[in-house]
Motif scaffolding. Structure first.
Motif, PDB file in Angstrom:
ATOM      1  N   TYR A  22       0.827  -1.209   0.000  1.00  0.00           N
ATOM      2  CA  TYR A  22       0.000   0.000   0.000  1.00  0.00           C
ATOM      3  C   TYR A  22       0.860   1.258   0.000  1.00  0.00           C
ATOM      4  O   TYR A  22       0.633   2.184  -0.792  1.00  0.00           O
ATOM      5  CB  TYR A  22      -0.918  -0.016   1.218  1.00  0.00           C
ATOM      6  N   LEU A  23       1.866   1.312   0.888  1.00  0.00           N
ATOM      7  CA  LEU A  23       2.711   2.505   0.975  1.00  0.00           C
ATOM      8  C   LEU A  23       3.563   2.689  -0.275  1.00  0.00           C
ATOM      9  O   LEU A  23       3.716   3.805  -0.788  1.00  0.00           O
ATOM     10  CB  LEU A  23       3.600   2.422   2.221  1.00  0.00           C
ATOM     11  N   LEU A  24       4.125   1.585  -0.760  1.00  0.00           N
ATOM     12  CA  LEU A  24       4.912   1.688  -1.990  1.00  0.00           C
ATOM     13  C   LEU A  24       4.042   2.141  -3.160  1.00  0.00           C
ATOM     14  O   LEU A  24       4.476   2.937  -4.007  1.00  0.00           O
ATOM     15  CB  LEU A  24       5.571   0.343  -2.308  1.00  0.00           C
ATOM     16  N   GLY A  25       2.814   1.643  -3.177  1.00  0.00           N
ATOM     17  CA  GLY A  25       1.912   2.014  -4.251  1.00  0.00           C
ATOM     18  C   GLY A  25       1.543   3.483  -4.238  1.00  0.00           C
ATOM     19  O   GLY A  25       1.417   4.122  -5.292  1.00  0.00           O
ATOM     20  N   PHE A  48      -8.586   0.328  -6.211  1.00  0.00           N
ATOM     21  CA  PHE A  48      -8.695  -1.093  -5.875  1.00  0.00           C
ATOM     22  C   PHE A  48      -8.167  -1.357  -4.467  1.00  0.00           C
ATOM     23  O   PHE A  48      -8.756  -2.125  -3.701  1.00  0.00           O
ATOM     24  CB  PHE A  48      -7.922  -1.918  -6.901  1.00  0.00           C
ATOM     25  N   MET A  49      -7.049  -0.700  -4.110  1.00  0.00           N
ATOM     26  CA  MET A  49      -6.496  -0.862  -2.767  1.00  0.00           C
ATOM     27  C   MET A  49      -7.424  -0.284  -1.713  1.00  0.00           C
ATOM     28  O   MET A  49      -7.632  -0.889  -0.651  1.00  0.00           O
ATOM     29  CB  MET A  49      -5.125  -0.193  -2.690  1.00  0.00           C
ATOM     30  N   ARG A 108      -8.460  -3.207   1.134  1.00  0.00           N
ATOM     31  CA  ARG A 108      -8.476  -2.825   2.544  1.00  0.00           C
ATOM     32  C   ARG A 108      -9.713  -3.334   3.278  1.00  0.00           C
ATOM     33  O   ARG A 108      -9.594  -3.929   4.353  1.00  0.00           O
ATOM     34  CB  ARG A 108      -8.360  -1.312   2.670  1.00  0.00           C
ATOM     35  N   PRO A 109     -10.924  -3.131   2.753  1.00  0.00           N
ATOM     36  CA  PRO A 109     -12.090  -3.628   3.491  1.00  0.00           C
ATOM     37  C   PRO A 109     -12.156  -5.146   3.605  1.00  0.00           C
ATOM     38  O   PRO A 109     -12.792  -5.672   4.524  1.00  0.00           O
ATOM     39  CB  PRO A 109     -13.277  -3.085   2.671  1.00  0.00           C
ATOM     40  N   ASN A 110     -11.523  -5.868   2.660  1.00  0.00           N
ATOM     41  CA  ASN A 110     -11.639  -7.328   2.647  1.00  0.00           C
ATOM     42  C   ASN A 110     -10.464  -8.042   3.314  1.00  0.00           C
ATOM     43  O   ASN A 110     -10.521  -9.263   3.497  1.00  0.00           O
ATOM     44  CB  ASN A 110     -11.766  -7.829   1.204  1.00  0.00           C
ATOM     45  N   SER A 111      -9.403  -7.304   3.669  1.00  0.00           N
ATOM     46  CA  SER A 111      -8.220  -7.952   4.237  1.00  0.00           C
ATOM     47  C   SER A 111      -8.519  -8.610   5.584  1.00  0.00           C
ATOM     48  O   SER A 111      -7.960  -9.656   5.908  1.00  0.00           O
ATOM     49  CB  SER A 111      -7.088  -6.929   4.395  1.00  0.00           C
TER      50      SER A 111
END
Length: 346
Positions: A279-282, A294-295, A300-303
């Protein structure tokens, strides 16, 4: 160990209309909802199976298994409420109806989610206490961990989780935005401090504490093993060696739950770290609206569903003391259904 609320750099609007400007395919929200439905069903069935097995198997009525049952029950509540809230908001959006669920209601999921995280530390602490007394007073642990104390610890876990939940619900109600198309609730810049202190710190400190306690347990087990090896080489008397071998046997019995807990925690931490890194790299390296949406709206909600699936999977399939009674319960259930199906109907 998973995010209850998601953080975003969004503005302060209370609702985001994703119908305009979204670059994700229109099928993505439906696929996300299907994923939630499937994982929720599996988590409820598998966790319920483990909890039922613990409840109906007398030899599993031990503090460790009671704490495991509390872990799975809190995970079931978190998963079910998350699915119901997300599906209600998403269906309302597709029908063009104003959703009656707000981000304040979503934040109530923090209670079972924190109880789930705190239960991991409780399980590790219980095994550490058992390991300490096994080496000194083997029967003192049973005297200390009475049913009343176990019930008090479980109640304390939920009471402790109430404090940040009340704070999150009562304050900073304007710091979150609803994305009804995806059934997600995102925190904006105004809620940064709340996200850090109420969400990030508890879900970060708990696994660190749990892993630390497990490392201490592993160290004590190693020290006991080294002592036994030393006494064997020194040809110590048989009575002491017999006592030490019994100690070693007890330690091995307690190490299996410790390894099980480590598998759960390390798996969850690894998934969280992988997500954070990606996430941070993206955010800094990927210049793609599709990737960021998408992230934010899907991953995030499905992790959290993935991590909560690991808990009953590991405790139900990897932990032999629970797996065998589970299989026995399943065989009884299948046998009973076969008898009922062939029984003559009046």
């Amino acid at each position: 160990m998973s995010n209850v609320m998601d953080y975003s750099g969004s503005g302060t609007n209370q609702e985001i209309d994703d119908d305009e400007g979204s670059v994700l395919p229109g099928c993505v929200p439906y696929l996300s909802l299907v994923f939630k439905m499937i994982t929720t069903t599996v988590i409820l069935l598998l966790s319920g199976w483990v909890v039922y097995t613990i409840k109906t198997t007398r030899r599993l009525h031990k503090p460790h298994n009671i704490f495991v049952a509390n872990l799975l029950i809190s995970g079931m509540i978190t998963t079910l409420t998350g699915f119901l809230i997300a599906s209600t908001v998403m269906v309302s959006f597709q029908l063009g109806v104003e959703p009656f669920i707000t981000c304040i209601a979503v934040k109530l999921r923090l209670l079972p989610s924190l109880a789930n995280n705190f239960s991991l530390a409780v399980i590790a602490g219980d095994k550490l206490l058992a390991m300490v007394y096994i080496r000194t007073f083997p029967f003192k642990y049973k005297k200390i961990m009475t049913p009343r104390l176990v019930a008090g610890i479980v109640s304390s876990v939920w009471l402790l989780a109430i404090v940040p939940t009340v704070y999150a619900v009562a304050f900073n109600t304007d710091g979150y935005v609803m994305v009804p198309k995806y059934g997600a609730c995102l925190a904006n810049d105004n809620a940064f401090l709340e996200v850090v202190f109420v969400f990030v710190i508890p879900i970060t400190v708990t696994p660190i504490l749990t892993i630390s306690l497990n490392l201490i347990i592993a160290l004590k087990a190693y020290q006991a093993h080294q002592q036994i090896v030393y006494l064997q080489e020194d040809n110590t008397g048989s009575e002491m060696m017999k006592s030490l071998r019994q100690l070693q046997c007890n330690i091995r019995q307690n190490m299996k739950p410790v390894i099980t807990l480590l598998v759960v925690v390390v798996s969850g931490v690894s998934l969280n770290l992988l997500f954070i890194i990606v996430y941070l790299l993206g955010r800094f390296l990927v210049d793609s609206q599709v990737y960021h949406e998408f992230m934010e709206y899907v991953i995030r909600p499905n992790s959290g569903y993935v991590f909560r699936f690991l808990q009953p999977l590991v405790y139900g399939l990897y932990f032999k003391q629970v797996r065998e009674p589970m299989m026995a319960c399943l065989k009884r259930f299948v046998r009973k259904n076969k008898v009922n199906s062939v029984a003559p109907q009046p």
